[in-house]
Design an enzyme around this catalytic site. Sequence first.
Site, PDB file in Angstrom:
ATOM      1  N   ASN A  11     144.663  16.276   0.434  1.00  0.00           N
ATOM      2  CA  ASN A  11     145.302  14.968   0.261  1.00  0.00           C
ATOM      3  C   ASN A  11     146.697  15.223  -0.317  1.00  0.00           C
ATOM      4  OD1 ASN A  11     146.099  12.404  -0.407  1.00  0.00           O
ATOM      5  ND2 ASN A  11     144.567  12.083  -2.013  1.00  0.00           N
ATOM      6  N   LYS A  13     149.046  13.236  -0.716  1.00  0.00           N
ATOM      7  CA  LYS A  13     149.615  12.071  -1.441  1.00  0.00           C
ATOM      8  C   LYS A  13     151.056  11.855  -0.989  1.00  0.00           C
ATOM      9  CE  LYS A  13     146.254  12.844  -5.029  1.00  0.00           C
ATOM     10  NZ  LYS A  13     145.825  12.679  -6.395  1.00  0.00           N
ATOM     11  N   HIS A  94     140.821   5.512  -2.224  1.00  0.00           N
ATOM     12  CA  HIS A  94     141.226   6.480  -3.255  1.00  0.00           C
ATOM     13  C   HIS A  94     141.485   5.728  -4.565  1.00  0.00           C
ATOM     14  CE1 HIS A  94     143.501   9.407  -5.519  1.00  0.00           C
ATOM     15  NE2 HIS A  94     142.947  10.320  -4.738  1.00  0.00           N
ATOM     16  N   GLU A  96     143.682   5.973  -6.751  1.00  0.00           N
ATOM     17  CA  GLU A  96     145.074   5.563  -6.989  1.00  0.00           C
ATOM     18  C   GLU A  96     145.353   4.235  -6.298  1.00  0.00           C
ATOM     19  OE1 GLU A  96     146.892   9.249  -5.781  1.00  0.00           O
ATOM     20  OE2 GLU A  96     146.116  10.198  -7.604  1.00  0.00           O
ATOM     21  N   GLU A 166     135.200  11.337  -6.998  1.00  0.00           N
ATOM     22  CA  GLU A 166     136.407  11.753  -7.721  1.00  0.00           C
ATOM     23  C   GLU A 166     136.485  11.009  -9.046  1.00  0.00           C
ATOM     24  OE1 GLU A 166     139.555  13.366  -4.790  1.00  0.00           O
ATOM     25  OE2 GLU A 166     139.819  11.209  -4.901  1.00  0.00           O
ATOM     26  N   GLY A 172     144.358  14.940 -10.965  1.00  0.00           N
ATOM     27  CA  GLY A 172     145.721  15.302 -11.335  1.00  0.00           C
ATOM     28  C   GLY A 172     145.894  15.576 -12.822  1.00  0.00           C
ATOM     29  N   SER A 211     141.154  17.845  -9.679  1.00  0.00           N
ATOM     30  CA  SER A 211     141.633  19.116 -10.215  1.00  0.00           C
ATOM     31  C   SER A 211     140.852  20.327  -9.707  1.00  0.00           C
ATOM     32  CB  SER A 211     141.650  19.077 -11.748  1.00  0.00           C
ATOM     33  OG  SER A 211     142.548  18.064 -12.195  1.00  0.00           O
ATOM     34  N   GLY A 232     143.936  17.451  -4.107  1.00  0.00           N
ATOM     35  CA  GLY A 232     145.262  16.860  -4.231  1.00  0.00           C
ATOM     36  C   GLY A 232     146.298  17.931  -4.528  1.00  0.00           C
TER      37      GLY A 232
HETATM   38  P1  PGA Z   1     143.896  16.464  -7.651  1.00  0.00           P
HETATM   39  O1  PGA Z   1     143.705  15.138  -6.755  1.00  0.00           O
HETATM   40  O2  PGA Z   1     143.249  17.594  -6.875  1.00  0.00           O
HETATM   41  O3  PGA Z   1     145.373  16.622  -7.798  1.00  0.00           O
HETATM   42  O4  PGA Z   1     143.204  16.197  -8.930  1.00  0.00           O
HETATM   43  C1  PGA Z   1     142.522  14.912  -6.051  1.00  0.00           C
HETATM   44  C2  PGA Z   1     142.618  13.598  -5.336  1.00  0.00           C
HETATM   45  O5  PGA Z   1     143.234  12.659  -5.875  1.00  0.00           O
HETATM   46  O6  PGA Z   1     142.105  13.441  -4.213  1.00  0.00           O
END
Ligand code: PGA
Length: 249
Positions: A11, A13, A94, A96, A166, A172, A211, A232
Amino acid sequence: MTTRAKLVAANWKMNGNRAENERWLQHFLAAPARCAAVVCPPYPYVPQVVEALARGACGVGAQNLSEHAAGAWTGEVSAQMLVDCGVSWVIVGHSERRAACGETNEIVAHKAQRAVAAGLRPIVCVGETLQEREQGRTQQVVAAQLDAVLRVCTVAQVLPGAIAYEPVWAIGTGRTASPQQAQEVHAAIRRQLAQHDAAGAAALRLLYGGSVKPGNAAELFAQDDIDGGLIGGASLVAADFLAICAAAS
Ligand code: PGA
């Protein structure tokens, strides 16, 4: 016994540009065979990624889609348009987007419904916030998120795609759910799916996201109900993404 092949999805983003993407794709394509993988670039770069990956087995996904079919929805992109552009996967719900764009469980469910109706493989995201976890509400929150989707989609319809667990507090942040914490929620998700369709629940891939890095991926993916990851930050570096794919294979 499980026949679920591991899947690792990138992803990106809102990151990248044509030149950086090109370097990433060249690096990725030069690597040897790996587990099933999907790359989800921002919308404008979908054609670039579709074209580059056309000769391989890697899927291309979008990061979002509209809950509407077509018409006066300025700035929105429909499921049909994604299919038309060669996209076969789509991330739905997601955290976000749930948090920053007001996507409720019902909106996410409608998006999942649009995706499967168009023949897209949805990666349906669920997960609790830190506050919800500290209040002991993780299972309840995740179950409600999943339940909204299962009211409008069958397990069989979601089956070509995946469910991604998640935890919001792990996205993140560099803070990963422990393999045991993740496995516990994944097992609960599979039990909930099994209440609708036992065979479908056993076959549906459950991804962990939050992460995931080359250094922690193998331990997470070794859990019984963790069938891969949604990546991500670490997916922005082709070598790291490939290392995570290798950990899954
Ligand atoms: P991250 O994001 O690996 O940066 O934690 C994962 C995601 O939001 O799908």
